[in-house]
Write an enzyme that holds these catalytic residues in place. Structure first.
Site, PDB file in Angstrom:
ATOM      1  N   ASP A 101       0.859  -1.189   0.000  1.00  0.00           N
ATOM      2  CA  ASP A 101       0.000   0.000   0.000  1.00  0.00           C
ATOM      3  C   ASP A 101       0.891   1.233   0.000  1.00  0.00           C
ATOM      4  O   ASP A 101       1.938   1.252   0.646  1.00  0.00           O
ATOM      5  CB  ASP A 101      -0.909   0.020   1.232  1.00  0.00           C
ATOM      6  CG  ASP A 101      -2.012  -1.027   1.171  1.00  0.00           C
ATOM      7  OD1 ASP A 101      -2.371  -1.439   0.047  1.00  0.00           O
ATOM      8  OD2 ASP A 101      -2.507  -1.441   2.238  1.00  0.00           O
ATOM      9  N   ASP A 161      -7.198  -1.525  -4.484  1.00  0.00           N
ATOM     10  CA  ASP A 161      -8.267  -1.081  -3.592  1.00  0.00           C
ATOM     11  C   ASP A 161      -9.192  -0.074  -4.284  1.00  0.00           C
ATOM     12  O   ASP A 161     -10.406  -0.064  -4.046  1.00  0.00           O
ATOM     13  CB  ASP A 161      -7.688  -0.456  -2.329  1.00  0.00           C
ATOM     14  CG  ASP A 161      -6.864  -1.444  -1.512  1.00  0.00           C
ATOM     15  OD1 ASP A 161      -7.120  -2.658  -1.623  1.00  0.00           O
ATOM     16  OD2 ASP A 161      -5.965  -0.994  -0.773  1.00  0.00           O
TER      17      ASP A 161
END
Length: 207
Positions: free
Chosen positions: A131, A145
């Site tokens: 991330d 995401d």
């Protein structure tokens, strides 16, 4: 019965290919951006892009999207794998263009993070997801995401408006599945209605 060109049956393969194509593009985009983030960013050190509105902040996430379910990597891997299979199964039946786009983004996002879980440290099936995108008061996330979230919003909108994956809509007659009338059928109907009666059909006087 073989579908006529231009009917919904002929569109189904194209819709399935669209789902798989969008998913493939999104997976590649997700993995390329993750590789770039690992090379360009230092773990745990944020970099401002647009002031405090958007920052790049590299972390390795053992949980689900937006760092939810941290520490449950194995379970999340199994669940995400099952969901991906179900999405592919649904893609084989989809006829709606908006649903095809939504399923493509959902599949691309799910598989994008699954690639990390299967092929990154610490172990296959237990890998941590990369991330690196951060907004104010929001968990750190990635391109996969974004695909999952966008798909979820689009699916919710389609469901609220009554659109189904098979191309039908709630409360509307399903004309898409009726066999189209051909010109020959119309000509036959007109001919039958206009055909004169034979002598056998006439009632003779006195009978």
């Amino acid at each position: 019965m073989q579908a006529e060109a231009g009917t919904p049956l002929s569109r189904r393969p194209r819709r399935t290919l669209l789902v798989l194509g969008i998913a493939a593009v999104w997976i590649v985009l997700d993995q390329v951006t993750k590789l770039w983030a690992e090379r360009a960013l230092t773990l745990g050190e944020p970099v401002q892009v647009v002031g405090d509105l958007l920052r790049l902040h590299l972390i390795y996430n053992s949980g689900a999207a937006f760092s939810l379910g941290t520490g449950s990597t194995g379970v999340l891997t199994v669940v995400a794998s099952i969901i991906s299979v179900l999405i592919v199964w649904q893609a084989l039946k989809v006829r709606s263009l908006p649903w095809a786009i939504a399923l493509g983004l959902l599949l691309g996002g799910a598989v994008g993070n699954l690639v990390d879980r299967f092929f990154r440290a610490p172990a296959p099936g237990l890998g941590h997801v990369v991330d690196f995108l951060r907004l104010p008061n929001f968990p750190i996330f990635n391109v996969a995401d974004i695909g999952v979230t966008t798909a979820a919003c689009l699916i919710a909108l389609l469901a609220l408006r009554g659109f189904h994956p098979d191309g039908t809509r709630e409360g509307k007659s399903d004309e898409a599945y009726e066999s189209p009338r051909t010109q020959a059928d119309d000509d036959d109907t007109t001919h039958d209605a206009a055909a004169p009666h034979t002598s056998a059909d006439r009632t003779e006087p006195g009978r």
